[in-house]
Scaffold this active site. Sequence first.
Site, short mmCIF file in Angstrom:
data_model
loop_
_atom_site.label_atom_id
_atom_site.label_comp_id
_atom_site.label_asym_id
_atom_site.label_seq_id
_atom_site.Cartn_x
_atom_site.Cartn_y
_atom_site.Cartn_z
N GLY A 3 3.42 1.53 1.13
CA GLY A 3 3.46 2.02 -0.24
C GLY A 3 4.64 1.54 -1.07
N ASP A 4 5.68 1.03 -0.42
CA ASP A 4 6.85 0.52 -1.15
C ASP A 4 7.50 -0.58 -0.31
OD1 ASP A 4 8.76 0.24 -3.13
OD2 ASP A 4 9.94 1.98 -2.51
N LEU A 5 6.69 -1.60 0.01
CA LEU A 5 7.06 -2.58 1.03
C LEU A 5 7.85 -3.74 0.43
CD1 LEU A 5 6.68 -2.89 4.11
CD2 LEU A 5 4.76 -4.39 3.61
#
Length: 285
Positions: free
Chosen positions: A190-192
Amino acid sequence: MILQIDESWYQELNLGQVYQVTPVSGGDINLAFAVESDQGKYFLKVQPSNQASFFNHEKEGLDLINTVANAPRVIKIGTFKNCGYLIQRFVDFGAGSQYDLGQLVAKLHQKHAPKFGLDHDVLNAKNPKINQWQSNWSDFYIDQRLNVLVKLVKEKGYWNNYRQKLFMNYKDMIVRYYQKNPVVPSLLHGDLWNGNVGFEKNHQPILFDPDVFYGNREMDIAMTLLFGGFTDEFYQGYNSIYPLSHGWQQRMIWYQVYYLLAHLNLFGETYGPSLETALERSLNE
């Protein structure tokens, strides 16, 4: 804000005999500390004037990732002195292989769900996430990601007629494509970006600070390409485990639209031109 982690905190945390507590960098929304005790070394995040529930989603994400990949282990979340806190094992960082990191992310994405979404919304973030379960990817992506952010940037005055025209055409394209090319929901970090991945001292890759939901895995891959820091070996390792679908390189800009929209909401008009360019490229490639 200065927060004193004193002996009353030691009793609350229950980590044995505490030798040292040192402030460390923990991002822009939490206070963070390294805690050393006779039981080991821990990482403590504190959210002043909040509750343990602030960390529910982060704990859920780390626990989910640890079912199939590698993330810091959460020891406890709680509330103390009007502060929410999370304790996890401390990660001593080292070096490792981008190929191995790619394989780790592929294993994460092989964890599937019947629908897109998550059991709950995430509304305590600056970019809120509506996670109601959906069977159709384009419905989820448009209604519960894109439209939510566009509403916010309009309220802040970061929108214009040209962006609206591009955006409407972009949404139509997304709907048409996924009517013919359905995807399977994957567990996403989700926030890679490269600040949320690393390697332990034993060279094992590790993921942290997730914002999980079940979505199109190309969203995570698009984030890795937006700000750099991932080498060709990362994508080779990924594809050795879970090959991306034909044409994935061209679709990366589609999902960078979302992340640029999120940055527009967070940081203002400095990201406006980049968003316009990404929308234009999405429609032309």
